[in-house]
Write an enzyme that holds these catalytic residues in place. Sequence first.
Site, PDB file in Angstrom:
ATOM      1  N   ASP A 155       0.877  -1.156   0.000  1.00 34.99           N
ATOM      2  CA  ASP A 155       0.000   0.000   0.000  1.00 34.99           C
ATOM      3  C   ASP A 155       0.927   1.223   0.000  1.00 34.99           C
ATOM      4  OD1 ASP A 155      -2.335   1.623   0.401  1.00 34.99           O
ATOM      5  OD2 ASP A 155      -1.773   1.762   2.513  1.00 34.99           O
ATOM      6  N   LEU A 156       0.403   2.384  -0.295  1.00 33.35           N
ATOM      7  CA  LEU A 156       1.241   3.593  -0.377  1.00 33.35           C
ATOM      8  C   LEU A 156       0.990   4.546   0.799  1.00 33.35           C
ATOM      9  CD1 LEU A 156       3.122   5.607  -1.823  1.00 33.35           C
ATOM     10  CD2 LEU A 156       1.227   6.169  -3.352  1.00 33.35           C
ATOM     11  N   ASP A 157      -0.207   5.124   0.809  1.00 29.35           N
ATOM     12  CA  ASP A 157      -0.522   6.140   1.834  1.00 29.35           C
ATOM     13  C   ASP A 157      -0.443   5.537   3.243  1.00 29.35           C
ATOM     14  OD1 ASP A 157      -1.156   8.183  -0.094  1.00 29.35           O
ATOM     15  OD2 ASP A 157      -3.078   7.192  -0.437  1.00 29.35           O
ATOM     16  N   THR A 208       1.235  10.204   3.888  1.00 28.56           N
ATOM     17  CA  THR A 208       0.070  10.825   3.244  1.00 28.56           C
ATOM     18  C   THR A 208      -1.277  10.394   3.827  1.00 28.56           C
ATOM     19  OG1 THR A 208       0.559   9.230   1.527  1.00 28.56           O
ATOM     20  CG2 THR A 208       0.990  11.553   1.021  1.00 28.56           C
ATOM     21  N   LYS A 237      -9.238   5.212   6.211  1.00 26.72           N
ATOM     22  CA  LYS A 237      -7.952   4.727   5.702  1.00 26.72           C
ATOM     23  C   LYS A 237      -8.156   3.568   4.729  1.00 26.72           C
ATOM     24  CE  LYS A 237      -5.025   6.275   9.481  1.00 26.72           C
ATOM     25  NZ  LYS A 237      -4.211   5.869  10.653  1.00 26.72           N
ATOM     26  N   GLY A 238      -7.558   3.681   3.573  1.00 27.43           N
ATOM     27  CA  GLY A 238      -7.638   2.636   2.562  1.00 27.43           C
ATOM     28  C   GLY A 238      -8.901   2.681   1.726  1.00 27.43           C
ATOM     29  N   VAL A 239      -9.855   3.511   2.137  1.00 32.86           N
ATOM     30  CA  VAL A 239     -11.162   3.586   1.481  1.00 32.86           C
ATOM     31  C   VAL A 239     -11.107   4.607   0.345  1.00 32.86           C
ATOM     32  CG1 VAL A 239     -13.575   4.214   1.908  1.00 32.86           C
ATOM     33  CG2 VAL A 239     -12.310   2.905   3.611  1.00 32.86           C
ATOM     34  N   ARG A 246     -12.148   7.517  -2.552  1.00 30.64           N
ATOM     35  CA  ARG A 246     -12.515   8.914  -2.310  1.00 30.64           C
ATOM     36  C   ARG A 246     -13.997   9.111  -1.986  1.00 30.64           C
ATOM     37  NH1 ARG A 246     -10.728  12.621  -7.060  1.00 30.64           N
ATOM     38  NH2 ARG A 246      -8.818  11.432  -6.653  1.00 30.64           N
ATOM     39  N   SER A 260      -2.456   0.748  -4.298  1.00 27.98           N
ATOM     40  CA  SER A 260      -3.033   1.901  -3.601  1.00 27.98           C
ATOM     41  C   SER A 260      -4.392   2.237  -4.188  1.00 27.98           C
ATOM     42  CB  SER A 260      -2.120   3.120  -3.754  1.00 27.98           C
ATOM     43  OG  SER A 260      -2.771   4.277  -3.263  1.00 27.98           O
ATOM     44  N   ALA A 261      -5.333   2.565  -3.305  1.00 33.53           N
ATOM     45  CA  ALA A 261      -6.674   2.968  -3.737  1.00 33.53           C
ATOM     46  C   ALA A 261      -6.676   4.385  -4.302  1.00 33.53           C
ATOM     47  CB  ALA A 261      -7.641   2.895  -2.556  1.00 33.53           C
ATOM     48  N   SER A 262      -5.545   5.074  -4.192  1.00 33.81           N
ATOM     49  CA  SER A 262      -5.518   6.497  -4.561  1.00 33.81           C
ATOM     50  C   SER A 262      -5.319   6.727  -6.052  1.00 33.81           C
ATOM     51  CB  SER A 262      -4.402   7.202  -3.796  1.00 33.81           C
ATOM     52  OG  SER A 262      -4.278   8.534  -4.252  1.00 33.81           O
ATOM     53  N   ASN A 315      -4.212   9.315  -7.051  1.00 32.43           N
ATOM     54  CA  ASN A 315      -3.011  10.162  -7.069  1.00 32.43           C
ATOM     55  C   ASN A 315      -1.732   9.350  -6.847  1.00 32.43           C
ATOM     56  OD1 ASN A 315      -4.214  12.958  -7.241  1.00 32.43           O
ATOM     57  ND2 ASN A 315      -5.290  12.219  -5.424  1.00 32.43           N
ATOM     58  N   LYS A 366     -11.054  -1.709  -1.772  1.00 32.85           N
ATOM     59  CA  LYS A 366     -10.766  -2.369  -0.490  1.00 32.85           C
ATOM     60  C   LYS A 366     -11.971  -2.135   0.424  1.00 32.85           C
ATOM     61  CE  LYS A 366      -5.900  -1.085  -1.060  1.00 32.85           C
ATOM     62  NZ  LYS A 366      -4.768  -0.263  -0.564  1.00 32.85           N
ATOM     63  N   GLU A 422       0.149  -3.198   4.635  1.00 33.01           N
ATOM     64  CA  GLU A 422      -0.957  -2.239   4.749  1.00 33.01           C
ATOM     65  C   GLU A 422      -1.022  -1.557   6.105  1.00 33.01           C
ATOM     66  OE1 GLU A 422      -3.571  -0.748   3.684  1.00 33.01           O
ATOM     67  OE2 GLU A 422      -3.948  -1.527   1.677  1.00 33.01           O
ATOM     68  N   ASP A 423      -1.453  -0.304   6.121  1.00 32.49           N
ATOM     69  CA  ASP A 423      -1.674   0.407   7.386  1.00 32.49           C
ATOM     70  C   ASP A 423      -3.162   0.505   7.737  1.00 32.49           C
ATOM     71  OD1 ASP A 423      -2.210   2.261   5.277  1.00 32.49           O
ATOM     72  OD2 ASP A 423      -2.180   3.868   6.777  1.00 32.49           O
TER      73      ASP A 423
END
Length: 214
Positions: free
Chosen positions: A8-10, A16, A44-46, A48, A113-115, A117, A144, A168-169
Amino acid sequence: PAQALIFDLDGVLTDTAQTHYRAWKRMADEEGLPFDQHVNEQLKGVDRMSSLEIILRHAGRTLSAEQKQALAERKNGYYVEAIAEVTPKDLFPGVARVLEQARARGLKLGLASASRNAAALLDRLGIAGRFDYIADAARIDRAKPAPDIFLDVAAALGVAPARCIGIEDAAAGVAAIKSAGMAAIGIGDATTLAQADACLADIAAFDVDAFVSP
Ligand code: BG6
Ligand code: MG
């Protein structure tokens, strides 16, 4: 033995998760929507729009589709503005070492990542080239905690899910990893991430060699 690490990223590679929180908080304050770090845990992870739905539900506010679109876009504008300042110095300590350790072991590296961005942020962080495959969240059917994004990455890497380790966080992210049939390393609070196979305080505590037997 594991053949791939899927990150995962953020909140895992850089801070972030907090940047997302501050962007939502700025929008929520402007709109008089009660919102705090506790509610943020659920975001988190959800993705936008689902994040906005959670904020609105918590605030007991109902809005039209157009109004929701506008608020989600406003928040994204604040977020994009903030990540324009990101540099490689914003990588969490240990990330470069973890990626090198993994590479030295011949592991494939993926990003889930779900982002929307994510690609831009990876560029800013200077690590886009380190990954064999970066999922495009816009092309993933179910967000997710559904397993889709992790399965997409495993398929693209050509590695069976049982040979992948997800990192994952977010509780939703750990749930997605587990439902994909992968081993999960949680980064953060062990109570929140109880579903993970192992939990570490931060990515700096991740010793790839200790997790991946030869
Ligand atoms: C996830 C974050 O990585 O991406 C969420 O944990 C965020 O907080 C989600 O809402 C979607 O990000 P974006 O950039 O597409 O709005
Ligand atoms: Mg995250």
